[in-house]
Write an enzyme that holds these catalytic residues in place. Structure first.
Site, PDB file in Angstrom:
ATOM      1  CB  SER A 104      -4.610   5.474   2.824  1.00  0.00           C
ATOM      2  OG  SER A 104      -3.391   5.065   3.361  1.00  0.00           O
ATOM      3  CD  GLU A 160       0.527   4.439  -3.625  1.00  0.00           C
ATOM      4  OE1 GLU A 160       0.996   5.041  -4.620  1.00  0.00           O
ATOM      5  OE2 GLU A 160       1.082   4.406  -2.512  1.00  0.00           O
ATOM      6  CG  HIS A 169      -0.605   3.006   0.290  1.00  0.00           C
ATOM      7  ND1 HIS A 169      -0.485   4.180  -0.422  1.00  0.00           N
ATOM      8  CD2 HIS A 169      -1.303   3.330   1.419  1.00  0.00           C
ATOM      9  CE1 HIS A 169      -1.057   5.177   0.252  1.00  0.00           C
ATOM     10  NE2 HIS A 169      -1.566   4.679   1.374  1.00  0.00           N
TER      11      HIS A 169
END
Lengths: 270, 270
Positions: A128, A197, A170
């Site tokens: 992330s 993800e 994401h």
């Protein structure tokens, strides 16, 4: 010595039940076996985040797991922190806000130490925010607001382990295609890489291979013949582009970042 | 006689204050000036939808506005309806659910009448569901669930005025890139066209020009050298594709659907 592998994860990676992505990281780190460090600086709740990863890495059989506890630029200059990083074979950069990583660590001795260690073979992983920080440029703007007008994309400076690529994470789950396309339209020498993800790219020798559950999208505008960017009345960015190239990859497929093509292996089975 | 223009709108077009898209439709229809018909069959609230468009078209100076009131296949075979359509110079197909249009009108005499009239010069416009129905194939699946796993894309049969293209609407606003890319990966001879809200393409002579506020995305997989589609454990569709082409267009730009390239006009100013 060659630089270490970079494992760049699109967030929300499976932490238990033998998640493939973190298993891969532990396998890579394990070769030198002197311990994994967790860098939770991106997170506002670093203790909770670290404790989850400690548990995961221990369950995956890692003998030594250390937290690189840095919540200020002062800490990022601290000799004890640098000594800790020196002693490790791999570092895992957690999620959170990538701007915290650049503000608190960018340009410090810790940043320098991580770069030196990586150049000498240390394995680095990031998920992330920790994924975005890997490249020289990163997207820092707020998300596109769905059901509303589009926003401009703002770029910031990452740790710079990779040049000429821009990571977004994401990716399908937060529908970030528009923002990555805008960023690449404005910076056509950079390859845009959108990682879903629980999915990761393992970068080595200017190539990457895909691990994990979902998809990696690659946007390449280098050979485009025409780009025109208009800013709408409400500040939205509207693109006219001609002939960008688009690739997508799933587990087991590889991409050549120099030649900007999908690598098809002979006799590959899935 | 040449077929009429098709104005294909990405939904949520500005209805008052001189919205460019509907103004363009009225301008096109006005050339023959025998009245505009509103076909609200896609909507579950056809009366409300029609009354909004009647008001808009009247405000734009259209003398005769008629509602083509069809809520069953029986009505779509009714000679009075066919006579009404025969008398019009343009038809506007409203939003709603594109499956209602195919179920209630596909294959009926009304469908045939619209096709014949269009082939002989009638102007047709459609927004949202009315945009999707224009082509031979259309996406009918539910939306990709954001923050959840991806869904498969399901195709249905549209009115077929255009072959070899697939329209998606509310495109950036509902973040539909993934579903259009999946549909094109499975049908590489078809060009994917994602139209934003309050934005339209005007199709004529196998070219289109963009009108309105936002952006039109074109996905072309025809020259791709490699496609592999995997269905994940949860039914999600994960793509590996190599070298798709991507174009985006804003107001005033045109695309050649035969040559699959952006048309750059000399001396164009914006």
């Amino acid at each position: 010595m060659k630089p270490g592998e970079l494992l760049i994860i699109g967030g929300a990676e499976e932490k238990f039940h033998g998640g493939e992505v973190l298993q891969k990281f532990v396998d890579l780190a394990g070769r030198q076996n002197s311990g994994i460090g967790i860098l939770p600086t991106a997170s506002e709740i670093p203790d909770e985040v670290s404790s989850d990863y400690i548990q995961t890495f221990k369950q995956l059989g890692v003998g030594r797991v250390e937290v690189i506890d840095v919540d200020s630029r002062e800490r990022a200059e601290n000799p004890e922190i640098l000594e800790l990083v020196e002693s490790l074979s791999a570092v895992f950069i957690t999620g959170g806000d990538q701007s915290r990583l650049s503000k608190l660590i960018g340009g410090t001795r810790l940043h320098e130490k991580l770069t030196d260690k990586w150049k000498n073979g240390m394995v680095l992983a990031g998920t992330s925010a920790g994924a975005s920080i890997m490249a020289k440029s990163m997207i820092v703007a707020a998300d596109t607001k769905l059901n509303d007008d589009k926003l401009n994309v703002e770029l910031g400076t990452g740790f710079g382990f990779l040049d000429h690529i821009l990571i977004d994470q994401h990716f399908s789950q937060r529908a970030r295609f528009d923002r990555l396309l805008s960023a690449i339209a404005e910076n056509r020498e950079i390859i845009g890489i959108g990682i879903d993800e629980n999915t990761a790219i393992l970068v080595h020798d200017n190539k990457f291979e895909v691990y994990g559950e979902h998809q990696v999208l690659v946007i390449d505008g280098k050979s485009s013949e025409f780009v025109d960017i208009k800013i709408g009345e409400n500040g939205s960015e509207e693109l006219t582009i001609s002939g960008f190239k688009l690739h997508a990859l799933t587990r087991g497929y590889s991409f050549d970042l120099s030649r900007r093509i999908l690598i098809l292996k002979k006799g590959k089975t899935e």
